[in-house]
Design an enzyme around this catalytic site. Structure first.
Site, PDB file in Angstrom:
ATOM      1  N   TYR A 238      15.995  -6.923  -8.635  1.00  0.00           N
ATOM      2  CA  TYR A 238      15.681  -7.089  -7.211  1.00  0.00           C
ATOM      3  C   TYR A 238      16.071  -5.841  -6.415  1.00  0.00           C
ATOM      4  O   TYR A 238      15.265  -5.313  -5.637  1.00  0.00           O
ATOM      5  CB  TYR A 238      16.400  -8.311  -6.656  1.00  0.00           C
ATOM      6  CG  TYR A 238      16.076  -8.604  -5.205  1.00  0.00           C
ATOM      7  CD1 TYR A 238      14.873  -9.210  -4.848  1.00  0.00           C
ATOM      8  CD2 TYR A 238      16.958  -8.242  -4.190  1.00  0.00           C
ATOM      9  CE1 TYR A 238      14.566  -9.458  -3.522  1.00  0.00           C
ATOM     10  CE2 TYR A 238      16.661  -8.488  -2.862  1.00  0.00           C
ATOM     11  CZ  TYR A 238      15.466  -9.097  -2.526  1.00  0.00           C
ATOM     12  OH  TYR A 238      15.161  -9.339  -1.201  1.00  0.00           O
TER      13      TYR A 238
ATOM     14  N   LYS B 205      13.391  -3.277  -4.496  1.00  0.00           N
ATOM     15  CA  LYS B 205      13.410  -3.039  -3.051  1.00  0.00           C
ATOM     16  C   LYS B 205      13.671  -1.567  -2.733  1.00  0.00           C
ATOM     17  O   LYS B 205      13.142  -1.034  -1.743  1.00  0.00           O
ATOM     18  CB  LYS B 205      14.462  -3.925  -2.393  1.00  0.00           C
ATOM     19  CG  LYS B 205      14.054  -5.398  -2.303  1.00  0.00           C
ATOM     20  CD  LYS B 205      12.840  -5.590  -1.411  1.00  0.00           C
ATOM     21  CE  LYS B 205      12.554  -7.047  -1.124  1.00  0.00           C
ATOM     22  NZ  LYS B 205      11.400  -7.246  -0.222  1.00  0.00           N
TER      23      LYS B 205
ATOM     24  N   THR C 189      16.494 -18.840   3.878  1.00  0.00           N
ATOM     25  CA  THR C 189      15.118 -19.134   3.490  1.00  0.00           C
ATOM     26  C   THR C 189      15.139 -19.788   2.118  1.00  0.00           C
ATOM     27  O   THR C 189      16.182 -19.835   1.448  1.00  0.00           O
ATOM     28  CB  THR C 189      14.251 -17.858   3.417  1.00  0.00           C
ATOM     29  OG1 THR C 189      14.750 -17.027   2.354  1.00  0.00           O
ATOM     30  CG2 THR C 189      14.280 -17.078   4.724  1.00  0.00           C
TER      31      THR C 189
END
Length: 248
Positions: free
Chosen positions: A150, A154, A183
């Site tokens: 991840y 990014k 989220t």
């Protein structure tokens, strides 16, 4: 008021970004990963919705074509992202590591295929502070962990954004860390709600204050990883992305 495309806008931060921009009077085109999500958006009163699974090069190309037909856009917000779960290294139908494909490669491909707007906003993450771009192992074939995949994806997305900023000085291009936001992707332990997460991306989309080629958090420029600003690395990364997407 302008026309704005927001990727990954069926829920979470992307949905809030789209809602706020619509509230400001802009025409917003939303993006959903599949037809079921798109149907829910339309049933809730959304306007135009484009559909495309960014874990598929073919679907990403089809989405780019559909979006281009609805343009031209004044702003594109590249918000779509994926956080890998614990488990084996995920590989897509294209034979690519899913985290890199969704978070970085799709942003490259959409930017390459959709006519350039006057502004591009790339929703990144402060995880790039621990990221590393390894041109010899972008797919994490040697060693894969969810966290490193991840962070590295990014960081790659941010370097791609800065490369486009340098190559297209007439386009205002920036990356942004929205914060640790509650989220479905980040989890409910996060301290901030989507209103906070949408604030700086919306500001970058519509304000006259920001320049170009910077990384923002809370409307302030921050510098988190030197690799993102390495121009030789940026150019080499774009070459790898072009080769992976056959979009040279």
């Amino acid at each position: 008021m302008g026309s704005i495309l927001v990727t990954g806008s069926s829920d979470g931060i992307g949905a809030k970004i789209a809602d706020v921009l619509e509230g400001l009077g802009h025409d917003v085109v939303r993006h959903a990963r599949d037809e079921a999500k798109a149907a829910r958006l339309r049933a809730a009163g959304a306007g135009e919705v484009v559909v495309g699974d960014l874990a598929s090069l073919a679907a990403t190309r089809a989405m780019a074509a559909a979006a281009s037909a609805l343009g031209p856009f004044d702003v594109i917000v590249h918000n779509a992202g994926w956080l890998p779960p614990e488990g084996p290294r995920p590989v897509t139908e294209d034979g690519l590591e899913r985290t890199f494909q969704v978070n970085a490669l799709s942003a490259y491909l959409l930017t390459a295929l959709i006519p350039l707007p006057s502004r591009l906003v790339y929703v990144s993450s402060d995880s790039i502070v621990r990221g590393r771009i390894d041109l010899d192992d972008l797919q994490h074939e040697a060693k894969w962990t969810p966290d490193s995949a991840y962070a590295d994806s990014k960081l790659a997305m941010t370097a791609i954004a800065f490369a486009f900023a340098r190559r297209h000085p007439d386009v205002r291009v920036n990356a942004v860390h929205p914060g640790w936001i509650r989220t479905k992707m980040s989890g409910h332990a996060a301290p901030l709600d989507v209103t906070v997460g949408a604030d700086t991306p919306v500001w970058l989309a519509v304000s006259d204050d920001p320049g170009t080629g910077d990384f923002y958090h809370n409307r302030q420029i921050v510098h988190l990883n030197d690799q993102a600003y390495d121009q030789d690395l940026q150019d080499a990364l774009l070459e790898r992305c072009a080769a992976l997407t056959s979009n040279g």
